[in-house]
Design a protein around this motif. Sequence first.
Motif, PDB file in Angstrom:
ATOM      1  N   ARG A   1      82.212  -9.275 -55.849  1.00  0.00           N
ATOM      2  CA  ARG A   1      82.244  -8.243 -56.880  1.00  0.00           C
ATOM      3  C   ARG A   1      83.661  -7.659 -56.971  1.00  0.00           C
ATOM      4  O   ARG A   1      84.251  -7.278 -55.958  1.00  0.00           O
ATOM      5  CB  ARG A   1      81.254  -7.133 -56.538  1.00  0.00           C
ATOM      6  CG  ARG A   1      81.121  -6.052 -57.600  1.00  0.00           C
ATOM      7  CD  ARG A   1      80.100  -5.020 -57.170  1.00  0.00           C
ATOM      8  NE  ARG A   1      79.899  -4.006 -58.199  1.00  0.00           N
ATOM      9  CZ  ARG A   1      79.070  -2.959 -58.077  1.00  0.00           C
ATOM     10  NH1 ARG A   1      78.371  -2.814 -56.944  1.00  0.00           N
ATOM     11  NH2 ARG A   1      78.957  -2.087 -59.060  1.00  0.00           N
TER      12      ARG A   1
ATOM     13  N   ARG B   1      89.898 -12.124 -61.420  1.00  0.00           N
ATOM     14  CA  ARG B   1      88.952 -11.723 -60.367  1.00  0.00           C
ATOM     15  C   ARG B   1      88.369 -12.956 -59.683  1.00  0.00           C
ATOM     16  O   ARG B   1      88.322 -14.060 -60.246  1.00  0.00           O
ATOM     17  CB  ARG B   1      87.833 -10.890 -60.969  1.00  0.00           C
ATOM     18  CG  ARG B   1      86.998 -11.606 -62.022  1.00  0.00           C
ATOM     19  CD  ARG B   1      85.966 -10.666 -62.618  1.00  0.00           C
ATOM     20  NE  ARG B   1      85.108 -11.315 -63.604  1.00  0.00           N
ATOM     21  CZ  ARG B   1      85.377 -11.377 -64.900  1.00  0.00           C
ATOM     22  NH1 ARG B   1      86.507 -10.841 -65.359  1.00  0.00           N
ATOM     23  NH2 ARG B   1      84.548 -11.983 -65.724  1.00  0.00           N
TER      24      ARG B   1
ATOM     25  N   ASN C   1      88.216   2.591 -57.847  1.00  0.00           N
ATOM     26  CA  ASN C   1      88.413   3.789 -57.031  1.00  0.00           C
ATOM     27  C   ASN C   1      89.841   4.309 -57.224  1.00  0.00           C
ATOM     28  O   ASN C   1      90.796   3.524 -57.264  1.00  0.00           O
ATOM     29  CB  ASN C   1      88.197   3.465 -55.546  1.00  0.00           C
ATOM     30  CG  ASN C   1      86.814   2.899 -55.273  1.00  0.00           C
ATOM     31  OD1 ASN C   1      85.811   3.449 -55.727  1.00  0.00           O
ATOM     32  ND2 ASN C   1      86.761   1.781 -54.553  1.00  0.00           N
TER      33      ASN C   1
ATOM     34  N   GLU D   1      86.789  -5.313 -57.148  1.00  0.00           N
ATOM     35  CA  GLU D   1      87.038  -3.936 -56.717  1.00  0.00           C
ATOM     36  C   GLU D   1      88.525  -3.608 -56.907  1.00  0.00           C
ATOM     37  O   GLU D   1      89.397  -4.383 -56.493  1.00  0.00           O
ATOM     38  CB  GLU D   1      86.651  -3.743 -55.254  1.00  0.00           C
ATOM     39  CG  GLU D   1      86.829  -2.295 -54.784  1.00  0.00           C
ATOM     40  CD  GLU D   1      86.291  -2.077 -53.374  1.00  0.00           C
ATOM     41  OE1 GLU D   1      85.610  -2.980 -52.862  1.00  0.00           O
ATOM     42  OE2 GLU D   1      86.578  -1.014 -52.796  1.00  0.00           O
TER      43      GLU D   1
ATOM     44  N   ASP E   1      93.689  -5.001 -55.807  1.00  0.00           N
ATOM     45  CA  ASP E   1      92.430  -5.628 -56.207  1.00  0.00           C
ATOM     46  C   ASP E   1      92.051  -6.683 -55.170  1.00  0.00           C
ATOM     47  O   ASP E   1      92.843  -7.045 -54.302  1.00  0.00           O
ATOM     48  CB  ASP E   1      92.544  -6.255 -57.609  1.00  0.00           C
ATOM     49  CG  ASP E   1      93.536  -7.396 -57.690  1.00  0.00           C
ATOM     50  OD1 ASP E   1      94.322  -7.430 -58.650  1.00  0.00           O
ATOM     51  OD2 ASP E   1      93.551  -8.272 -56.787  1.00  0.00           O
ATOM     52  N   ASN E   2      90.816  -7.170 -55.246  1.00  0.00           N
ATOM     53  CA  ASN E   2      90.324  -8.198 -54.325  1.00  0.00           C
ATOM     54  C   ASN E   2      90.118  -9.514 -55.052  1.00  0.00           C
ATOM     55  O   ASN E   2      89.165 -10.247 -54.801  1.00  0.00           O
ATOM     56  CB  ASN E   2      89.030  -7.738 -53.649  1.00  0.00           C
ATOM     57  CG  ASN E   2      87.898  -7.543 -54.660  1.00  0.00           C
ATOM     58  OD1 ASN E   2      88.151  -7.464 -55.864  1.00  0.00           O
ATOM     59  ND2 ASN E   2      86.658  -7.467 -54.187  1.00  0.00           N
TER      60      ASN E   2
ATOM     61  N   ALA F   1      82.619  -4.421 -61.994  1.00  0.00           N
ATOM     62  CA  ALA F   1      83.775  -4.042 -61.179  1.00  0.00           C
ATOM     63  C   ALA F   1      83.669  -2.589 -60.708  1.00  0.00           C
ATOM     64  O   ALA F   1      83.152  -1.723 -61.406  1.00  0.00           O
ATOM     65  CB  ALA F   1      85.063  -4.243 -61.966  1.00  0.00           C
ATOM     66  N   ILE F   2      84.183  -2.338 -59.492  1.00  0.00           N
ATOM     67  CA  ILE F   2      84.253  -0.999 -58.914  1.00  0.00           C
ATOM     68  C   ILE F   2      85.707  -0.522 -58.998  1.00  0.00           C
ATOM     69  O   ILE F   2      86.624  -1.251 -58.596  1.00  0.00           O
ATOM     70  CB  ILE F   2      83.800  -1.002 -57.444  1.00  0.00           C
ATOM     71  CG1 ILE F   2      82.346  -1.491 -57.337  1.00  0.00           C
ATOM     72  CG2 ILE F   2      83.943   0.395 -56.833  1.00  0.00           C
ATOM     73  CD1 ILE F   2      81.907  -1.713 -55.896  1.00  0.00           C
TER      74      ILE F   2
ATOM     75  N   ASN G   1      91.450  -0.536 -56.388  1.00  0.00           N
ATOM     76  CA  ASN G   1      91.786   0.729 -55.735  1.00  0.00           C
ATOM     77  C   ASN G   1      93.202   1.135 -56.154  1.00  0.00           C
ATOM     78  O   ASN G   1      94.155   0.354 -55.998  1.00  0.00           O
ATOM     79  CB  ASN G   1      91.719   0.589 -54.210  1.00  0.00           C
ATOM     80  CG  ASN G   1      90.296   0.369 -53.724  1.00  0.00           C
ATOM     81  OD1 ASN G   1      89.484   1.280 -53.695  1.00  0.00           O
ATOM     82  ND2 ASN G   1      89.998  -0.880 -53.346  1.00  0.00           N
TER      83      ASN G   1
END
Length: 727
Positions: free
Chosen positions: A640, A635, A604, A642, A660-661, A601-602, A644
């Motif tokens: 992937r 998720r 930001n 992500e 989130d996505n 996971a990313i 924010n």
Amino acid sequence: MQASTRYGPLQSLASAIEEVVIVCDLEGKIVFINQAGEQLLKYSPGELTGKTIDTITPSECTEKEIGLVKQILNGRSVKKFASKKIAKNSQEVEVTSTLHPYTDEKGVIAGIIEIFQPVVHHNSLGQLTEFLTALPDATIILGGNSRILLVNRRAETLFGFSKNELTGKHPNFLLANDLTAEQQTLFGTGDRSPAPKSIEAIGKKKEEETFPIKIIFSPLSFGQDKLVLASVHDLTSAKRVASDLLKKNKLLTTAEQVVMMGHWQWDLISNDVVWSENLFPMFGHDKDVPLTYATYFGYVHDDDKDYVTERVQESLREKKFKGFFHRIRTSGGEVKMIHLLGEIYTNENNDPIEMVGTCQDVTEQKAFEVKLAESETKFKSLLESAPDAMVIVNTSGQIILINAQTEKLFGYKKAELYGKSVGILFPDRFKADNPISNSSFGNKAKPILAGAEKELFAIRKNQSEFAVEISLSPLTLEDGPVVSAVIRDITERKKIAKTLERQNVQLVDFCNIVSHNLHGPMINISMLVDIIENNKHIDRRKEALKRLKPVVHHLNEVFNELVESVQVRNDVDIEQSEIHIKSSFSRVLVGFRNQIDDCGAIVNTDFDSAPVIKFPQKYIDSIFSNFISNSLKYRSPDRRPEINVRTDNSGNSVLLAFTDNGLGIDLKRHQQNLFKIRKVFHKHPEAKGFGLYMTKTQVEAMGGKIWADSHPGKGTTFYVKFVNQLL
């Protein structure tokens, strides 16, 4: 029995002193320990009797004390020494001890007496002293023996004693009256509810002056010590105010007697009638005989009964009381003329529920004088004694009369208002269309209650606004028709109403949650219990028992969740601190590092616009934890993950956006249930439906708001608005 007889006198003496007293026989067995010792070491009464002294003495102290006992047996005295004791909960207590021989009636040493008291460290006392100095009230801290341990400067000033004169004394030393046994227990540090309790008593100063006080007791834990914090409030001023109010009520009664007037109340639901003192002699009615409307009507002159009935029915029908005169025949046969004035009160359905008014004996006055000259004099007298602000306005909208309460409420002197337009009492938005204006009444004035349904505000001389309710009634004076306005400040009433409304909504919501979430588990438990009770097959009963355990576990989880939500709603005084969002979020994120690494996971963040908020630390940690957990848990398998996170300033508020996505939520289907307890929107073994509910509860408990924007297959953004954020 022998031990009790031998040590009886010592037991009586030891029970009356504050220090711990332990008596051991020559074999080291405890034969007696007083109540102070049992409380300090947390043992039940009699629990230590028969046990060896090693039970409460650490091994590192045993050898030293054995040596001291030998000195005593050899006829040598022992000085005070430092030691330790072990409480039942295994905690060590530092003590200062002395040892003494106990001899029988022949003078032979039969045992050893140990007397000790716990050590209070000076640094702890220093912290308590600093704590006391910061308190605004006279405050006393009581130790475990119910004796005064510390006092602050305000307590010294209030009672006139120095702290050295008070330290070690029982608080009864400061009281001039005896307390009940139940009240005396409040000075102790036994098992007590954390809720403060209070009593009223008579305080006694050093110079023997007595004065009324209120003592509020609160338990105080300081390290391992259990103390009692007693806040003392001087009630002298409050009692004086109450006494003054009583005198004023007596003066009002006297004033009513002078004008031959009394007041009455008629409960239209129960038909009960209440008279003031002056009405009983007016009618010649025995105070011990209950009152109803029929009682009053029985005194109405026979020739006036139809007229009175018509006027009362008219008042009820029109929901306004029109003053009228009629004759009565007293219990002694005397005929009198009385004048009735009143108000009718209605419920939320506008149904009359109560009449309240006055009754005046006008026998010696002519009808014309009562209606004109005397009524005006009486009106002005009542105007000044009225508890509310009253303003009299002529048909041109000019103020012609006000009472003292109006001066107090608005901040004007009478001379500043006489002849002015009534609009001066209202903000600009109400000046041209206020309920007392000439345009609202004209020559066909009707009684109304303004401000009850639609918000209405008045304005003081200092330009501060406040919510009001205005009762308007037409009157006829010698100079012509006027409008009487009773103006009430309802600011506090509105605050209370909003609080009650919010609490009622929370109560209904909680009851619905309890009913919904406990209903299913209770039905399952009931069915499984029926199987266990009614099935003779062992295998079926075992299977039912096996199925019962997870149901009970689930019920316990639901119950704990409900309890936690109630605690959040009630924890309105939780401490708020300045939180640096970046560091707080990073600290929470550490707990999810393995999951983040596993799924790649990313994350930001952008907290530059609003880096700091004022909020309870444990709530913000819980909110971040729930959002991060949900983003990872739900998720999407197609991309992937992500996350924010950003904050933005919004006037007096800070807006947190958490995006989130992931799988997203179909808000068209689930909008109403999004933040409800035990509601889940995706299948997952760890899904409980509690996180978002708790997040919403925590946010709203602090006055904030939470909402979401989500699309299936694209992801979700949760928004949290933190209010009152001017740091």
